[in-house]
Design a protein around this motif. Sequence first.
Motif, short mmCIF file in Angstrom:
data_model
loop_
_atom_site.label_atom_id
_atom_site.label_comp_id
_atom_site.label_asym_id
_atom_site.label_seq_id
_atom_site.Cartn_x
_atom_site.Cartn_y
_atom_site.Cartn_z
N HIS A 133 0.82 -1.21 0.00
CA HIS A 133 0.00 0.00 0.00
C HIS A 133 0.86 1.27 0.00
O HIS A 133 0.48 2.28 -0.60
CB HIS A 133 -0.93 0.00 1.21
N ALA A 134 2.00 1.21 0.66
CA ALA A 134 2.88 2.39 0.73
C ALA A 134 3.38 2.82 -0.65
O ALA A 134 3.67 3.99 -0.88
CB ALA A 134 4.06 2.11 1.65
N LYS A 135 3.46 1.86 -1.58
CA LYS A 135 3.90 2.15 -2.94
C LYS A 135 2.72 2.30 -3.90
O LYS A 135 2.89 2.34 -5.12
CB LYS A 135 4.82 1.02 -3.45
N GLY A 136 1.52 2.36 -3.36
CA GLY A 136 0.34 2.56 -4.20
C GLY A 136 -0.24 1.31 -4.80
O GLY A 136 -1.16 1.38 -5.63
N GLY A 137 0.26 0.14 -4.43
CA GLY A 137 -0.27 -1.12 -4.95
C GLY A 137 -1.46 -1.61 -4.16
O GLY A 137 -1.79 -1.07 -3.09
N LEU A 138 -2.10 -2.64 -4.65
CA LEU A 138 -3.25 -3.26 -3.99
C LEU A 138 -2.92 -4.69 -3.61
O LEU A 138 -2.00 -5.30 -4.18
CB LEU A 138 -4.48 -3.22 -4.90
N VAL A 139 -3.67 -5.22 -2.68
CA VAL A 139 -3.44 -6.59 -2.19
C VAL A 139 -4.64 -7.46 -2.58
O VAL A 139 -5.77 -7.21 -2.13
CB VAL A 139 -3.23 -6.62 -0.67
N TYR A 140 -4.37 -8.45 -3.43
CA TYR A 140 -5.41 -9.38 -3.88
C TYR A 140 -5.30 -10.67 -3.07
O TYR A 140 -4.22 -11.26 -2.97
CB TYR A 140 -5.24 -9.69 -5.37
N GLY A 141 -6.41 -11.12 -2.53
CA GLY A 141 -6.43 -12.38 -1.80
C GLY A 141 -7.15 -13.45 -2.59
O GLY A 141 -8.31 -13.27 -2.98
N ASP A 142 -6.47 -14.55 -2.88
CA ASP A 142 -7.13 -15.69 -3.51
C ASP A 142 -7.90 -16.43 -2.43
O ASP A 142 -7.31 -16.96 -1.50
CB ASP A 142 -6.09 -16.60 -4.17
N GLY A 143 -9.22 -16.47 -2.56
CA GLY A 143 -10.07 -17.05 -1.52
C GLY A 143 -10.29 -18.53 -1.64
O GLY A 143 -11.20 -19.08 -1.00
#
Length: 523
Positions: free
Chosen positions: A267-277
């Motif tokens: 997040h600090a670099k502007g990215g997003l976190v995708y979780g494979d459920g």
Amino acid sequence: MGNPTGWKPSMEKDAKTTTAAHAEVGAGGATRGIVHEEPLLFERGSTGRSGVSLPAAGGDFDPARELPAALLRGGVEGMPEISELEVVRHFTRMSSWNHGIDTGFYPLGSCTMKYNPKSSEALARLPGFANVHPLAPAELAQGALELMYRLERALSEIAGFDQTTLAPAAGAQGELCGLMLIRAYHQAHGNPRKKVLIPDTAHGTNPASSALNGYEVVQLSSGADGRLHPETVKAAMDEDVAAIMITNPNTLGIFESHIAEIAEIVHAKGGLVYGDGANMNALLGVARPGDMGFDVMQYNLHKTFATPHGGGGPGSGPVGVKAELAPFLPLPAVVKEGERYRLVVDPKERPQTIGKLREFWGNFGMFVRAWALIREYGPEGVAQTGKLAVLNANYLRKLLQGAYNLPYETDSLHEVVFDDKLQKAHGVTTMDVAKRLIDHGFHPPTVYFPLVVSGALMIEPTETESKETLERFAAAMKAIAEEAQADPDAVKAAPTRPFRARLDETRAARKPILRWSPGMKVE
């Protein structure tokens, strides 16, 4: 033959003349009966035989009068000419020989082959649900729309997200949808970015979903404990990274305990976190991905909420998102206005939507089944699901530890991964173990995945299996481990009890025969 877990190499000769009929052989005593070699329908019948009774053309029945001439033909060359009884017997026999969750233990790791409650099946067949037309106006489909609305709210709450789309047809399309949302989000901020970070313990379809969205995949190596470490992510993270895709628990069945710190780095670099459920079954009612820093996650309703899996019916892969991604969710969407419900289908109402992923609402029958299960379980039952899934996997881990090598000593959650290191010393491989399990009446677990483990045996018992079933399965696995030392050739010759022995899987993959033709001979 008595208890098949007491099978001995000396019984091999007798096994070649008879075959276990389809039953859960591991249940303590196989039923034996007639098993036929089943010809194709194309190899049956005789000229002039028919399975239908229709009036001759003419009079009140004249196809030429009802259908355009271009759609009519006099016959179909090579089609089988067989009776109705032959057709019924053929398909009934074929269905009874299939292995399924209703007939036996299905320990496939990563796939979560759970039992489908018959109460959910019955409710999905209620005429008001089963017969509702996807083009029905909202005023005639209020019950269906309310169910979808309530399911969306429940899934959002269970996983800790602000909104969820029900549109994706399966988990793989859910992944595709999630990456499309991420791309749309970054485009709206002026830069779609170029890369997606994926650990080597992530779900196998993640790289394909990224590539289909035009992203370069950067693989990250997990540590010696089977977890992804923050310093690895920090070294790879820059302003070109759109997202990191993490399966948590990962495909080793290990919880990514550094997830909160990893999310902060991304997040600090502007990215997003995708979780494979795909492995949400382990967390159900215990922990919420949305609280760990995930921005988007796809569910697999057939895994987590026991709707039919694979050939048993269509899947469903809802995608939950945080508020920042909600404007980009696909259409249609159900909204509640006062006490009424309606579908949002016009992109003008949601100008940033990624559009439609497929026709109509999604796989509605799966929504009914999943909602029925959530309502039946309630909050306490949902939480118990995750706890039992973890308990069952750890029970099998304890029973099999020592008989099979455990490549990672890190605590397991819903699934456990062994390998064939101990068996290879005697020339026996993972594939040999899997084939020998068939002789003991059990469907083999997932083999050779995850790729990070050489000779992997990946076992996921799920919460629906009993202690006794797990013990029978473990007894069979232990018997094979002992046999691998005492008589490795017997294990390598397996399976011997099915009608067909071990097939040439390499040839089948490289030179598949996908279509039958008259006179064909298959060697």
